[in-house]
Design an enzyme around this catalytic site. Sequence first.
Site, mmCIF file in Angstrom:
data_model
loop_
_atom_site.group_PDB
_atom_site.id
_atom_site.type_symbol
_atom_site.label_atom_id
_atom_site.label_comp_id
_atom_site.label_asym_id
_atom_site.label_seq_id
_atom_site.Cartn_x
_atom_site.Cartn_y
_atom_site.Cartn_z
ATOM 1 N N SER A 145 0.824 -1.204 0.000
ATOM 2 C CA SER A 145 0.000 0.000 0.000
ATOM 3 C C SER A 145 0.860 1.256 0.000
ATOM 4 O O SER A 145 1.969 1.256 0.548
ATOM 5 C CB SER A 145 -0.884 0.002 1.255
ATOM 6 O OG SER A 145 -1.428 1.272 1.498
ATOM 7 N N TYR A 170 -2.265 -0.143 10.100
ATOM 8 C CA TYR A 170 -2.473 -0.730 8.766
ATOM 9 C C TYR A 170 -1.186 -0.625 7.941
ATOM 10 O O TYR A 170 -0.715 -1.598 7.359
ATOM 11 C CB TYR A 170 -3.619 -0.010 8.048
ATOM 12 C CG TYR A 170 -3.772 -0.395 6.595
ATOM 13 C CD1 TYR A 170 -4.301 -1.641 6.246
ATOM 14 C CD2 TYR A 170 -3.380 0.470 5.570
ATOM 15 C CE1 TYR A 170 -4.442 -2.005 4.910
ATOM 16 C CE2 TYR A 170 -3.513 0.109 4.235
ATOM 17 C CZ TYR A 170 -4.044 -1.123 3.917
ATOM 18 O OH TYR A 170 -4.173 -1.498 2.602
#
Length: 340
Positions: A145, A170
């Site tokens: 990501s 995350y």
Amino acid sequence: MNNNKTILVTGAAGFIGYHLCKKLLDQGHKVIGLDNINGYYSVQLKLDRLKQLGINEVAEGELVSSQAYGDQFQFIKLDLENRNELPKLFQQFQFDVVCNLAAQAGVRYSIENPNVYVDANVVGFVNLLECMRHANVKKLVYASSSSVYGMNEKIPFETTDRVDYPISLYAATKKSNELMAYTYSHLYNIQTIGLRFFTVYGPWGRPDMAMFLFTDAILNNKPIKVFNEGKLSRDFTFIDDIVEGVQKTIFQEQPDNKPYSLYNIGNGNPVKLLDFIEAIENVTGKTTQKNMLPMQPGDVEKTWADTADLEKDYQYKPNTPIEVGVREFVEWYKKYYQQN
């Protein structure tokens, strides 16, 4: 493109996973889809995506064949961290490639529910790598990501930049995936390719993402929340461009066949948040009230992908203009929610 690969796609009921499965199936590949169909966002949306692939009923831990594609597409509802059942899947099928798109998504939610992220994104990822090692599967393409860049002030973001300062759990779990992938590449000769996705949007997208939230509010005449007083920009990347990039890395050989690599997949063209909202207003023909709010924890001010490595190794660069992508999303949204 190589024919007749058998590919495991995890996160198959997810936004990117669904689109990738559809593309692979339409090209004739055999796909085994896996997803735990968790309730982080609308389970119905996930089930509706699966219905598009011919999966009408889902039972825990049971392989189901597609009514549209037959045994060419089989789906199983399973957690990646299930150490008893996941290895059985690797015994049943000889996978040519594993594409890991399964993850507990969402930056802000990770601040409230850290354990869920460690289970799915860390424990699940190691379990997958272990299954690959024991089943002698030699290629993994996995979703990382743009959030790994954290507070990176140098732009555009390059894969050679240091990513030691994640500002959400995350992001930290995604960084850990990259480190674990490196270790398994080194120890067990598994080729791992990590793809850092930049703000993906498009039809069948996630309801927790800006595109969805803004469109929903504008069409229903509700005010929208604009964080950091609108002083944000994102490298919005259309879903078709993401899927094309993923496919390239699955099927094409790298020029020097590196055991471990990372690529940014982004449009390489940051769009200001207020311009993005304006693009939605233009397509819907409606304007909306904007509630200006401060920056949220875990958010970054700007994302911008340097995609030079992807261009060099795979001759590919995402290029869908924001106006085109927004129009396609709004058309899908209206149809799905039966709005005029």
